[in-house]
Design a protein around this motif. Structure first.
Motif, short mmCIF file in Angstrom:
data_model
loop_
_atom_site.label_atom_id
_atom_site.label_comp_id
_atom_site.label_asym_id
_atom_site.label_seq_id
_atom_site.Cartn_x
_atom_site.Cartn_y
_atom_site.Cartn_z
N GLY A 117 36.63 3.03 -8.79
CA GLY A 117 37.65 2.20 -8.15
C GLY A 117 38.68 3.06 -7.43
N TYR A 118 39.10 4.12 -8.10
CA TYR A 118 40.06 5.05 -7.51
C TYR A 118 39.51 5.66 -6.23
N LEU A 119 38.24 6.05 -6.31
CA LEU A 119 37.60 6.72 -5.18
C LEU A 119 37.43 5.75 -4.00
N VAL A 120 37.06 4.51 -4.30
CA VAL A 120 36.89 3.52 -3.24
C VAL A 120 38.22 3.30 -2.50
N GLU A 121 39.31 3.36 -3.26
CA GLU A 121 40.63 3.24 -2.60
C GLU A 121 40.92 4.41 -1.68
N VAL A 136 39.42 16.27 0.59
CA VAL A 136 39.82 15.12 1.40
C VAL A 136 41.23 14.69 1.04
N ALA A 137 41.55 14.72 -0.23
CA ALA A 137 42.86 14.28 -0.71
C ALA A 137 43.11 14.93 -2.07
N GLU A 138 44.37 15.12 -2.36
CA GLU A 138 44.74 15.69 -3.66
C GLU A 138 46.02 15.00 -4.12
N ASP A 139 45.86 14.10 -5.07
CA ASP A 139 47.05 13.42 -5.61
C ASP A 139 47.57 14.21 -6.80
N GLU A 140 48.87 14.18 -6.95
CA GLU A 140 49.51 14.78 -8.11
C GLU A 140 48.83 14.28 -9.40
N GLY A 141 48.42 15.21 -10.24
CA GLY A 141 47.86 14.82 -11.53
C GLY A 141 46.41 14.35 -11.51
#
Ligand code: SF4
Lengths: 481, 212
Positions: free
Chosen positions: B180-184, A19-24
């Motif tokens: 929390g990160y995932l909910v964002e 779904v998403a891939e953020d750096e790090g």
């Protein structure tokens, strides 16, 4: 993404669900199906409430009660108030959040990894998670399925997604034809004995090769089920006609035009011909004999006709120490034959070998025979549906006539949470997946083996080679389909 | 919300067992709880107590004099193999462990431990043997663990480096949890779902079963 690059089965499923891939950061991976049971979910639901969150997709979630349920007749009350409270808690949580529950008394109740496939919920190309390490079972359908902890159960309930690092790939190539009396369980026990319980850490197995293609879906599930015992979080088998035949017409399988479209998409899933794996191992199925474990982890397995290893021959000090400790716990002598070792209990069941074909094999071995005087044999169907089917086929009559106990569905003595357990010092031949110290009851000693080996041992009263049971060569479906 | 993970010094509990599985860390019969209470008492239960709940003789390492209050578990290779039960790191944390040192961990255990403030530190086999020798030599040796720096400071002033997943490290140091990160990320998840129809509907009226 470079779609030209040849990809393996797991890479295709992975790419399709990122779904998403953020750096790090790990990838955010979408989850198609979330399976829930009573033991690893209560604290997750509590967490949801504390944070004011809700279950985002109850219709992509399904629950059952399996681990702590008694396998005594369903009319009897729970003897253990803690187990009763846990099952009631699941019921209340499912009701509050609108999650379908196949609880006690529901015709689809059973071990979570038996009912997913049975209901047709497990399908190729999906991502499937559950707070249970044997979620790897569902990989038999070409799904990426793995166990998660309770914090992750909460995350999936709340978001229907998960944070994951891309796994490495590990090819397990099984060629050749299985000999009569040798089954899927023996393939997986041989693999784990070869690579060790940490061998697959950080990887996902893909089982391939002619011996795998020749297996039925239930046999494939037995293999994928124990991927975790080899250290891999998941294990997959590419979907093929065997997969589609099994799925067709199941309650949650697509039907009509949707079925045709699905099959077309599923046919694109198998690893590309020139895809490469990070690691690879090969096993010759034709050289395998029935396998059995002698120690306290699933990697401590040997061909049934061989002898218990001698710690003195171990490659290093820590291996020697581990082996000494295991043999002490098991009260076995280095160099002794495993055949002929007396047995107190035989358990046939679990998400590894509690399906209808496993019960048919056990029945074939028990037909016209009797369980040895000194042995208690328990046969526990993996689900209520398996139980009904076995009874339609009259297998329960064979079991009862042989002197075995025919019980209600659940995890039972695989994990010994529900009162079905060994007494200290007892030996069991078990078709389940773990032989850890105390796994089947404090002080109990477990030999892991196939349903055929288990049934042969029940009859003999000692660890026995199923190939020597007269008439067993004639049992259909052992070596292949 | 967890606390931010700070550097700390502690003596070590040494446990020379390999492939320690989750059934040893918390035996399955203690998984019938619906909260997280009482887990410190059942940590390594069957290695500590007999049937009657009396301490075994000899005492298991955890119960030996001077071990209470130590925050580092030094253990043999491949720790935490077996089940996905988060009860294992909950129990380790409840007892007071903030770090485990081994040569490796089962994947699910590692992931669970990181979410519960129990740092699973992997070192190479030589370093591992060296640490055991150090503690054999002086059971009261103190180690200082600095997550931000990724180092274990030994009594002789040398430092052993270790790697932790960068994201997990950040979460631990901040004291935030992943949910929390995932909910964002919900908008991205919703966007994905808009182009990927649901694969199953678990609530849909099941058609007659009849197959196994
Ligand atoms: S049968 Fe055993 S391994 Fe399978 S889910 Fe139940 S307890 Fe776990």
């Amino acid at each position: 993404m470079d779609q030209q690059r040849p990809r393996t089965l797991v890479e295709k499923i992975w790419d399709d669900h990122v779904v998403a891939e953020d750096e790090g950061a790990p990838s955010v991976l979408a989850v198609d199906l979330h399976l829930v049971h009573e033991v690893t979910s209560p604290q997750a639901f509590t967490g949801l409430r504390e944070r004011g969150l809700t279950v985002r997709h109850p219709e992509r979630t399904v629950a059952t009660a399996d681990h702590s349920v008694p396998t005594t007749p369903r009319g009897l009350p729970f003897l253990d108030p803690l187990a009763a409270a846990q099952v009631q808690q699941l019921d209340a949580n499912c009701r509050e959040f609108g999650i379908p529950l196949h609880g006690i008394g529901d015709p689809s109740q059973g071990i979570v990894h038996v009912i997913g496939p049975q209901l047709g919920l497990t399908q190729p190309g999906m991502t499937i998670v559950c707070g249970d390490s044997h979620t790897s079972t569902h990989g038999a359908f070409g799904a990426l399925a793995f166990g998660i902890g309770t914090s992750e159960v909460e995350m999936v309930l709340a978001t229907q997604a998960l944070l994951q690092r891309r796994p490495r790939t590990y090819e397990v190539r099984v060629d050749g034809r299985l000999q009569p009396g040798v089954s899927a369980k023996d393939i997986i026990l041989a693999l784990i004995a070869r690579i060790g319980v940490g061998g697959g850490t950080g990887h996902v197995f893909e089982y391939r090769g002619e011996a795998i293609r020749a297996l039925t879906m239930e046999q494939r599930m037995t293999i994928c089920n124990m991927s975790i015992e080899g250290g891999a979080r998941a294990g997959l088998i590419a979907p093929d006609d065997t997969t589609f035949e099994y799925l067709h017409g199941r309650p949650h399988a697509p039907h009509g035009q949707a079925w045709d479209d699905a099959v077309e998409a599923w046919r694109r899933l198998p690893s590309d011909a020139d895809a490469t794996f990070d690691t690879s191992v090969g096993i010759d199925a034709s050289a395998l004999e029935p396998m059995i474990t002698y120690g306290t982890n699933p990697g401590m397995g040997i061909p049934i006709s061989s002898r218990v290893p001698d710690p003195a021959a171990a490659p290093d000090t820590s291996a020697r120490r581990a082996l000494e400790r295991a043999l002490e716990y098991m009260d076995l002598t280095p160099g002794q034959a495993i055949l002929g070792q007396p047995v107190d209990v035989v358990f046939i069941g679990s998400c590894t070998n509690g399906r209808i074909s496993d019960l048919r094999l056990a029945a074939a071995a028990l037909q016209g025979r009797h369980v040895a005087e000194s042995v208690r044999m328990m046969i526990v169907p993996g689900s209520d549906e398996v139980k009904r089917e076995a009874e339609r086929e009259g297998l329960h009559e064979v079991f009862r006539a042989a002197g075995a106990e025919w019980r209600e569905a659940g995890c039972s003595m695989c994990i010994a949470m529900n009162g079905d357990q060994l007494r200290p010092g007892q030996y069991a031949v078990s078709t389940s997946n773990r032989n850890f110290e105390g796994r089947q009851g404090k002080g109990g000693r477990t030999f892991l083996a196939s349903p055929l080996t288990a049934a042969a041992s029940a009859v003999a009263g000692v660890v026995a080679d199923p190939r020597l049971l007269p008439g067993i060569e004639a049992v259909a479906g052992i070596g292949g389909r | 919300m967890p606390e931010p993970y700070r550097s700390f010094s502690s003596k070590v509990v040494p446990l020379k067992a390999e492939n320690v599985d989750t059934d040893q860390i918390v035996p399955a019969r203690y998984l019938k709880i619906t909260d997280k209470a009482g887990l410190a008492e059942v940590l390594f239960r069957d290695w500590r107590f007999d049937e009657q709940g009396c301490f075994l003789d000899p005492l298991f390492v955890l119960d030996k004099p001077g071990m209470a209050g130590r925050n580092i578990l030094l253990v043999g290779a491949n720790f935490g193999t077996g089940s996905s039960r988060e009860h294992a790191p909950w129990a380790l944390a409840a007892w007071g462990f903030k770090a485990v040192i081994s040569t490796g961990y089962a994947d699910i255990f590692r992931s669970n431990a990181l979410k519960n403030g129990v740092l699973p530190i992997s070192v190479d086999p030589e370093t591992h043997a060296h640490l055991f020798a150090l503690v054999d030599d002086d059971p009261d040796s103190e180690l200082r663990i600095d997550l931000a720096e990724g180092g274990i400071l030994l009594p002789d002033g040398t430092t052993i480096g270790f790697d932790v997943d960068t994201f997990a490290k950040l979460m631990l140091l901040r004291g935030t949890d992943e949910i929390g990160y995932l909910v964002e990320k919900l908008p991205a998840i919703e966007a994905w779902e808009a182009t990927h129809p649901a694969r199953v509907d678990t609530r849909s009226e099941a058609r007659a079963t009849g197959q196994v």
